[in-house]
Design a protein around this motif. Structure first.
Motif, PDB file in Angstrom:
ATOM      1  N   UNK A  51      -9.643  -5.422   3.205  1.00 30.38           N
ATOM      2  CA  UNK A  51      -9.212  -4.163   2.598  1.00 30.38           C
ATOM      3  C   UNK A  51      -8.150  -4.390   1.519  1.00 30.38           C
ATOM      4  N   UNK A  52      -8.182  -3.528   0.523  1.00 25.68           N
ATOM      5  CA  UNK A  52      -7.193  -3.580  -0.549  1.00 25.68           C
ATOM      6  C   UNK A  52      -6.340  -2.323  -0.465  1.00 25.68           C
ATOM      7  N   UNK A  53      -5.130  -2.500   0.009  1.00 26.62           N
ATOM      8  CA  UNK A  53      -4.165  -1.399   0.062  1.00 26.62           C
ATOM      9  C   UNK A  53      -2.839  -1.931  -0.470  1.00 26.62           C
ATOM     10  N   UNK A  54      -2.040  -1.071  -1.068  1.00 30.31           N
ATOM     11  CA  UNK A  54      -0.757  -1.544  -1.600  1.00 30.31           C
ATOM     12  C   UNK A  54       0.206  -1.941  -0.481  1.00 30.31           C
ATOM     13  N   UNK A  55       1.021  -2.931  -0.787  1.00 32.66           N
ATOM     14  CA  UNK A  55       2.041  -3.361   0.159  1.00 32.66           C
ATOM     15  C   UNK A  55       3.239  -2.420   0.083  1.00 32.66           C
ATOM     16  N   UNK A  56       3.826  -2.134   1.238  1.00 34.60           N
ATOM     17  CA  UNK A  56       5.048  -1.333   1.281  1.00 34.60           C
ATOM     18  C   UNK A  56       6.208  -2.236   1.667  1.00 34.60           C
ATOM     19  N   UNK A  57       7.384  -1.863   1.239  1.00 32.26           N
ATOM     20  CA  UNK A  57       8.577  -2.640   1.553  1.00 32.26           C
ATOM     21  C   UNK A  57       9.193  -2.110   2.842  1.00 32.26           C
ATOM     22  N   UNK A  79     -14.580   2.262  13.088  1.00 39.04           N
ATOM     23  CA  UNK A  79     -15.359   1.817  14.243  1.00 39.04           C
ATOM     24  C   UNK A  79     -14.493   1.302  15.392  1.00 39.04           C
ATOM     25  N   UNK A  80     -13.174   1.243  15.180  1.00 40.15           N
ATOM     26  CA  UNK A  80     -12.250   0.735  16.197  1.00 40.15           C
ATOM     27  C   UNK A  80     -11.024   1.644  16.237  1.00 40.15           C
ATOM     28  N   UNK A  81     -11.122   2.797  16.891  1.00 41.09           N
ATOM     29  CA  UNK A  81     -10.035   3.778  16.863  1.00 41.09           C
ATOM     30  C   UNK A  81      -8.743   3.331  17.561  1.00 41.09           C
ATOM     31  N   UNK A  82      -8.795   2.235  18.319  1.00 41.08           N
ATOM     32  CA  UNK A  82      -7.585   1.741  18.978  1.00 41.08           C
ATOM     33  C   UNK A  82      -6.751   0.853  18.060  1.00 41.08           C
ATOM     34  N   UNK A  83      -7.218   0.638  16.832  1.00 39.20           N
ATOM     35  CA  UNK A  83      -6.527  -0.240  15.891  1.00 39.20           C
ATOM     36  C   UNK A  83      -6.349   0.447  14.548  1.00 39.20           C
ATOM     37  N   UNK A  84      -5.243   0.131  13.897  1.00 38.50           N
ATOM     38  CA  UNK A  84      -4.986   0.559  12.524  1.00 38.50           C
ATOM     39  C   UNK A  84      -4.375  -0.642  11.813  1.00 38.50           C
ATOM     40  N   UNK A  85      -4.173  -0.502  10.507  1.00 40.53           N
ATOM     41  CA  UNK A  85      -3.606  -1.618   9.760  1.00 40.53           C
ATOM     42  C   UNK A  85      -2.785  -1.099   8.597  1.00 40.53           C
ATOM     43  N   UNK A  86      -1.993  -1.980   8.046  1.00 41.38           N
ATOM     44  CA  UNK A  86      -1.267  -1.728   6.817  1.00 41.38           C
ATOM     45  C   UNK A  86      -0.840  -3.069   6.243  1.00 41.38           C
TER      46      UNK A  86
END
Length: 107
Positions: A51-57, A79-86
């Protein structure tokens, strides 16, 4: 005949475990899971890395067990509601979406 059947069964069980292990990452974090191990599906890691998402500080220490503040946007995995990302401080992290707690820092 029984010995042959037992040997074949044992071999199949061993092979299925090896195949499963290739798609699973184990991380130890009792603060997140309430136990000492947690299985992270390999497809979750692959999805997050693609995935391409901006990095946060983030000024705090980024580690497993860190609860991210509400100001850090997390993205759910359909497809995996128990996980998220950033992406925080240029590092991809897998997060528990209910608690916002870091489950794993990916490299």
């Amino acid at each position: 005949m029984h010995k042959t059947l037992a040997a074949v069964s044992a071999a199949l069980i061993a092979l299925s475990g090896a195949a499963y292990a290739q798609t699973t990452i184990i991380t130890k974090d009792p603060a997140v899971t309430g136990s000492t191990t947690m299985e992270l599906p390999g497809e979750v890691r692959t999805y997050v890395m693609e995935q391409t998402v901006p990095s946060v500080t983030y000024d705090g220490t980024l580690a497993v067990g860190t609860a991210l503040p509400d100001t850090v946007e997390i993205h759910t995995i359909q497809d995996h509601p128990d996980y998220a990302y950033t992406v925080v401080n240029e590092q991809r992290v897998v997060v528990n979406p209910q608690t916002r707690t870091v489950i794993q820092v990916l490299e």
